[in-house]
Design a protein around this motif. Structure first.
Motif, short mmCIF file in Angstrom:
data_model
loop_
_atom_site.label_atom_id
_atom_site.label_comp_id
_atom_site.label_asym_id
_atom_site.label_seq_id
_atom_site.Cartn_x
_atom_site.Cartn_y
_atom_site.Cartn_z
N GLN A 42 2.54 -6.65 10.09
CA GLN A 42 2.94 -5.32 9.62
C GLN A 42 4.43 -5.21 9.40
N VAL A 43 5.21 -5.80 10.31
CA VAL A 43 6.67 -5.78 10.16
C VAL A 43 7.08 -6.55 8.91
N THR A 44 6.50 -7.72 8.70
CA THR A 44 6.84 -8.52 7.53
C THR A 44 6.40 -7.82 6.25
N THR A 45 5.24 -7.18 6.28
CA THR A 45 4.77 -6.44 5.11
C THR A 45 5.71 -5.28 4.80
N PHE A 46 6.21 -4.63 5.84
CA PHE A 46 7.16 -3.52 5.63
C PHE A 46 8.45 -4.04 4.99
N VAL A 47 8.94 -5.18 5.46
CA VAL A 47 10.16 -5.76 4.90
C VAL A 47 9.97 -6.07 3.42
N VAL A 48 8.84 -6.70 3.07
CA VAL A 48 8.56 -7.01 1.67
C VAL A 48 8.38 -5.73 0.86
N SER A 49 7.78 -4.72 1.49
CA SER A 49 7.52 -3.45 0.79
C SER A 49 8.79 -2.68 0.48
N LEU A 50 9.89 -3.06 1.12
CA LEU A 50 11.17 -2.42 0.79
C LEU A 50 11.57 -2.69 -0.65
N LEU A 51 11.03 -3.78 -1.23
CA LEU A 51 11.22 -4.01 -2.66
C LEU A 51 10.62 -2.85 -3.45
N GLY A 52 9.53 -2.30 -2.93
CA GLY A 52 8.90 -1.15 -3.58
C GLY A 52 9.82 0.06 -3.57
N LYS A 101 0.88 4.90 -6.81
CA LYS A 101 0.85 3.87 -7.86
C LYS A 101 -0.04 4.30 -9.02
N ALA A 102 -1.12 5.03 -8.73
CA ALA A 102 -1.97 5.55 -9.80
C ALA A 102 -1.22 6.58 -10.64
N TYR A 103 -0.40 7.39 -9.96
CA TYR A 103 0.39 8.41 -10.66
C TYR A 103 1.36 7.77 -11.64
N TYR A 104 2.09 6.77 -11.18
CA TYR A 104 3.09 6.14 -12.04
C TYR A 104 2.45 5.27 -13.13
N PHE A 105 1.27 4.74 -12.86
CA PHE A 105 0.56 4.02 -13.91
C PHE A 105 0.17 4.98 -15.03
N THR A 106 -0.29 6.17 -14.66
CA THR A 106 -0.64 7.19 -15.64
C THR A 106 0.58 7.64 -16.43
N ARG A 107 1.72 7.77 -15.73
CA ARG A 107 2.96 8.16 -16.40
C ARG A 107 3.36 7.12 -17.45
N LEU A 163 -1.57 -11.10 -4.99
CA LEU A 163 -2.99 -11.33 -5.29
C LEU A 163 -3.77 -10.01 -5.28
N ALA A 164 -3.41 -9.12 -4.35
CA ALA A 164 -4.04 -7.79 -4.32
C ALA A 164 -3.69 -7.01 -5.58
N SER A 165 -2.44 -7.19 -6.05
CA SER A 165 -2.00 -6.54 -7.28
C SER A 165 -2.77 -7.08 -8.49
N GLU A 166 -2.99 -8.40 -8.50
CA GLU A 166 -3.74 -9.02 -9.60
C GLU A 166 -5.20 -8.55 -9.60
N ARG A 167 -5.72 -8.29 -8.41
CA ARG A 167 -7.08 -7.74 -8.32
C ARG A 167 -7.16 -6.39 -9.01
N TRP A 168 -6.18 -5.53 -8.74
CA TRP A 168 -6.13 -4.22 -9.38
C TRP A 168 -5.93 -4.37 -10.89
N SER A 226 2.40 -1.84 -7.30
CA SER A 226 1.72 -2.16 -6.04
C SER A 226 2.71 -2.18 -4.88
N LEU A 227 3.91 -2.70 -5.13
CA LEU A 227 4.94 -2.72 -4.09
C LEU A 227 5.39 -1.29 -3.75
N ILE A 228 5.49 -0.45 -4.77
CA ILE A 228 5.82 0.96 -4.53
C ILE A 228 4.73 1.61 -3.69
N GLY A 229 3.48 1.33 -4.03
CA GLY A 229 2.37 1.87 -3.25
C GLY A 229 2.39 1.38 -1.83
#
Length: 331
Positions: free
Chosen positions: A301-311, A103-109, A58-63, A83-86
């Motif tokens: 925070q721990v769960t967010t980190f686990v999901v962020s490993l997809l990034g 994420k802004a850098y890679y969007f520009t790329r 949802l945060a990604s969709e906001r962006w 967003s996951l990479i960020g």
């Protein structure tokens, strides 16, 4: 060399600060990791992962909504991957360069010539996300105003949040107002500032985000939905950890205020700061000492980190990854 040393010193200070707060919380008994074991059941863990994944989406969709408001096409999956990479780099890089820059850098790329849109959309995404937190906190405080006014600390906090809300409204009104833009009132002020050309580009770009009222409301709606997912996570985590006496409205009040504290870039992904803020806010609101605050935010925070490993996975699949020297230039 001096710049590199300064960045390294800032990064090390942030890590030590975060570690120091966590150590203090554990040693003083305010953070009990054993309570987190109850979250590891298959059902609870699955729901927790789903809520965090939905929160980040949802945060990604906001962006993405902000990007599209500038006339650029952006697929939901591509933006979500960025967003996951960020999110991963928010944990992995606590120094001067955060996940937003990555994420802004890679969007520009991926979209040559979109540097201004990438930078301003990320900035506006942060601003409106914070505004939504302030709005939600204010609404919950108004709902429970009688209780808020009986506690001096919360009363002071209420007036601060109310002032912050009006400051946001006035600032956004000035930036988005077509009349002010046409009269060049802010432009004349900006021209007197140092680096006026850069500020002028920033103002003109941010002004465009207010032209579509429907999309602006959609951004706020997505922000509130995203926060709602994180708050439901905290409620589930609190109940699973045995804090069943804590009312749901407490989470809806504490969470936006606590997340505002974690948004301050003084520790990696708000680790440490979040634990201290949630401990203080829960105990002030409930009028009793409890470990619920540090426990639930640590679980999040721990769960967010686990999901962020997809990034991290998506980042490693990028053929030409950003190198250290480029990161220094971005920071």
């Amino acid at each position: 060399m001096v710049k590199h040393t300064k960045k390294l010193l800032v990064q090390s200070t942030k890590i030590l600060f975060s570690a120091g707060i966590i150590y203090w919380l554990i040693q003083s008994g305010k953070l009990n990791f054993s309570a987190l074991k109850n979250l590891l059941t298959p059902t609870t863990a699955s729901v927790a992962l789903l809520l965090v994944l939905l929160n980040l989406f949802l945060a990604s969709e906001r962006w993405r909504t902000l990007i599209r408001s500038q006339g650029m096409s952006a697929g939901p999956l591509k933006v979500f991957k960025l967003s996951l990479i960020g999110s991963f780099f928010n944990f992995a890089m606590p120094g001067g360069v955060g996940g937003d820059v990555i994420k802004a850098y890679y969007f520009t790329r991926a979209n040559p010539g979109s540097k201004v849109i990438a930078v301003t959309s990320v900035l506006m995404d942060r601003v409106l996300g914070l505004f939504a937190m302030v709005l939600l906190a204010l609404l919950v405080m108004l709902y429970d105003l009688n209780h808020i006014m009986t506690i001096p600390t919360l009363t002071t906090l209420f007036w601060f949040i109310l002032s912050l809300f009006f400051a946001f409204v006035i600032a956004l009104a000035l930036i988005f107002s077509q009349k002010i833009y046409e009269t060049s009132l802010l432009k004349r002020v900006i021209h007197k500032l140092p680096l006026s050309e850069k500020f002028m580009k920033l103002y003109e770009s941010m002004h465009l985000y207010g032209k579509d009222g429907k999309r602006f409301m959609l951004v706020l709606f997505l922000s509130l939905l995203s926060q709602g997912c994180s708050i439901v996570f905290l409620i589930i985590a609190g109940n699973a950890a045995g804090f069943t006496e804590v009312a749901a409205k407490t989470y809806f009040l504490v969470a936006p205020l606590g997340y505002m504290a974690t948004a301050i870039p003084i520790s990696p992904a708000g680790v440490g700061v979040g634990q201290a803020a949630f401990y203080f806010l829960f105990n002030i609101y409930n009028g009793s000492t409890s470990e619920v605050g540090p426990t639930v935010i640590t679980a999040f925070q721990v769960t967010t980190f686990v999901v962020s490993l997809l990034g991290a996975f998506f980042y490693l699949r990028i053929k030409e990854r950003v190198d250290a020297s480029t990161l220094e230039d971005l920071g």
